[in-house]
Design an enzyme around this catalytic site. Structure first.
Site, PDB file in Angstrom:
ATOM      1  N   THR B  72       0.838  -1.208   0.000  1.00  0.00           N
ATOM      2  CA  THR B  72       0.000   0.000   0.000  1.00  0.00           C
ATOM      3  C   THR B  72       0.871   1.255   0.000  1.00  0.00           C
ATOM      4  OG1 THR B  72      -1.879  -1.062   1.071  1.00  0.00           O
ATOM      5  CG2 THR B  72      -1.673   1.312   1.385  1.00  0.00           C
ATOM      6  N   ASN B 151      -6.662  -8.860  -7.538  1.00  0.00           N
ATOM      7  CA  ASN B 151      -6.620  -9.626  -6.286  1.00  0.00           C
ATOM      8  C   ASN B 151      -7.889 -10.433  -6.035  1.00  0.00           C
ATOM      9  OD1 ASN B 151      -7.353  -6.778  -6.108  1.00  0.00           O
ATOM     10  ND2 ASN B 151      -7.891  -7.211  -3.990  1.00  0.00           N
ATOM     11  N   SER B 199       4.643  -6.648  -2.334  1.00  0.00           N
ATOM     12  CA  SER B 199       4.492  -6.820  -0.890  1.00  0.00           C
ATOM     13  C   SER B 199       5.047  -8.182  -0.488  1.00  0.00           C
ATOM     14  CB  SER B 199       3.005  -6.730  -0.536  1.00  0.00           C
ATOM     15  OG  SER B 199       2.818  -7.062   0.808  1.00  0.00           O
ATOM     16  N   HIS B 201       4.542 -10.208   2.094  1.00  0.00           N
ATOM     17  CA  HIS B 201       3.732 -11.277   2.686  1.00  0.00           C
ATOM     18  C   HIS B 201       2.881 -12.030   1.672  1.00  0.00           C
ATOM     19  CE1 HIS B 201      -0.422  -9.551   3.057  1.00  0.00           C
ATOM     20  NE2 HIS B 201       0.235  -8.432   2.872  1.00  0.00           N
ATOM     21  N   CYS B 325      -9.863  -7.331   2.178  1.00  0.00           N
ATOM     22  CA  CYS B 325     -10.016  -5.970   2.700  1.00  0.00           C
ATOM     23  C   CYS B 325     -11.488  -5.557   2.756  1.00  0.00           C
ATOM     24  CB  CYS B 325      -9.253  -4.986   1.837  1.00  0.00           C
ATOM     25  SG  CYS B 325      -7.517  -5.342   1.785  1.00  0.00           S
TER      26      CYS B 325
END
Lengths: 78, 389
Positions: B72, B151, B199, B201, B325
């Site tokens: 992000t 995603n 990212s 993770h 999210c």
């Protein structure tokens, strides 16, 4: 001073201390014992510090050639 | 009961090798990498090794990698940093309507600051049209940002084609590659990108660390202001253990990506085929071929996605509805709505994302459990009992 034959070379001009030494060390880690790395650094602090750190780690500085574009350090990996 | 994790698009379990690589940097190599003394240099070594590994995975130069606190942050840095650097050039950015909220909400923020934002639609399979990107670019366009893969539905965008158009028109191009790095090839030169977010993770690394690839020569300002870390591009003392973990995850991914993608794709295809066969009226969302190897996504009419998720959880399966999210939000996913899926159908969205540790036996068990869970929900849903509506 004669210019040794380099197996690999990196240009670290503009890279500050101690990042230039760390990048030199990472390159040396990838090489075989006895191979030669040529590192081009800026004159002044880098040209003094990098060879000092190289020798403190047990590698050998074969030559230090001062040129118009910077200082060429030839290092034999331990 | 065995817990089966089918939610790798939300996050991935850190590899044992990643944790092992991080431990020394949580213990005796705790120095500040900006310090000039030996304690600092030991930390700097770990961080620079990680930078080389991340760069290698992307086909980039190490100096083109800036470590961030998350994907992000990398997205925010890319958009806001470019806008601040190119203020004299224009007032317009282009993105897609199916981006992650890290891009969409940043774009809205920039709009509130006076910028014009074009949000390109996608087709029913989630695909953006490079021709529409070309048509939307004006002399005032500063940046195009289109995600590499979605995603929620896993559709992989024609990034190289869009990148080539942007390069030809002299417009900077950013891609949010959080879902793809470590899973499919992400060579920044081949993709013609100037900026790319990732990212840790999502590729079996730790949370709290990401990176932004910035092509050499790209005009961009810092996003976080303060010290001169990351060669002056991102202030704040670096998360050295996290960065080392990301580096190890990148190294492992580089060597195992093709095996892992093949393994995941087999499981994904079995899930898609099995669900279509066993759950009446189900719809597969996303592109039939251009999709992430680990993503199987569906809409189940007459069943709330959240209810399916909770029902599967009780049976030991972790999946997602929409994106993690937005789970819990009442509104159906913006991605599915943009793809033209009716609101009612979109409420039954289900995302199953597999990973390297999953097995075909787990998939077979899932295919036995899911139809039961869906049938139970449909039986108790008001839609199944018109008198209760």
């Amino acid at each position: 001073m004669a210019t040794p034959e380099a197996d690999k070379s990196i240009d670290l001009r503009g890279t500050p201390c101690p990042l230039n030494w760390v990048k030199t060390k990472l390159r040396l880690e990838e090489m075989q014992p006895g191979q030669v790395l040529e590192v081009l650094v800026d004159g002044g602090e880098p040209a003094r510090n990098v060879p000092r750190s190289v020798e403190a780690e047990g590698h050998r500085v074969l030559a230090l050639n001062d040129g118009p574009g910077g200082v060429h350090i030839f290092i034999e990996r331990k | 009961m065995e817990q089966v994790y089918f939610d790798h698009a939300a996050t991935t379990p850190p590899r044992a090798e990643v944790i092992h690589a991080m431990l020394p940097y949580l213990a005796d190599r705790w120095g500040n990498p900006s310090s000039l003394h030996a304690t600092g240099v030991r930390a700097l070594e770990g961080m620079e090794r990680a930078r080389e590994r991340v760069a290698a995975l992307l086909g980039a130069e190490p100096d083109e990698i800036v470590f961030t606190g998350s994907g992000t942050e990398a997205d925010n840095h890319a958009l806001i940093g470019v806008i601040c650097a190119l203020r004299e050039k224009g007032d317009h950015i282009i993105t897609s309507a199916v981006e992650h909220h890290a891009i969409l909400h940043t774009a809205t923020f920039l709009e509130e600051c006076g910028l014009r934002v074009t949000r390109l639609p996608v087709d029913g399979r989630g695909l953006a049209d490079p021709g529409e990107v070309r048509a939307a670019i004006t002399d005032h366009t500063m940046l195009v940002s289109v995600m590499h893969a979605n995603n929620e539905v896993g559709t992989i965008q024609p990034i190289a084609e869009i990148g080539a158009i942007c390069r030809e028109r002299g417009v900077l191009f950013h891609t949010d590659a959080v879902q793809t790095v470590g899973h499919v090839p992400t060579d920044v030169r081949a993709m013609h990108v100037d900026l790319l977010s990732l990212s840790a993770h999502k590729l079996h690394g730790p949370k709290g660390v990401g990176a932004l690839y910035i092509r050499k020569g790209t005009r961009i300002r810092s996003y976080l202001h303060g010290g001169g870390q990351e060669l002056g591009r991102r202030a704040s003392t670096e998360n050295v253990p996290g960065i080392v973990g990301l580096g190890e995850a990148a190294r492992l991914a580089g060597g195992e990506m093709s095996w892992e993608a093949g393994h995941s794709a087999k499981l994904r295809d079995a899930i898609i085929e099995g669900v279509l066969e066993r759950v009446p009226d189900v719809v597969v969302t996303g592109h039939p071929r251009q999709r992430l190897p680990n993503n199987a996504s569906f809409c189940v009419p007459d069943a709330e996605g959240e209810s399916i998720l909770l029902g599967l959880d009780l049976e030991g399966f972790a999946v997602s509805s929409g994106s993690a999210c937005t789970s819990g939000a009442l509104e159906p996913s913006h991605v599915l709505l943009t793809m033209g899926i009716p609101r009612e159908t979109a409420r039954g969205s289900l995302r199953v994302s597999v990973g390297r540790d999953n097995t075909m036996e787990q998939v077979e068990r899932f295919l036995e459990v899911l139809p039961r869970v869906v049938a139970r929900i449909r039986d108790s849903s008001p839609a199944a009992h018109p008198a209760l509506r």
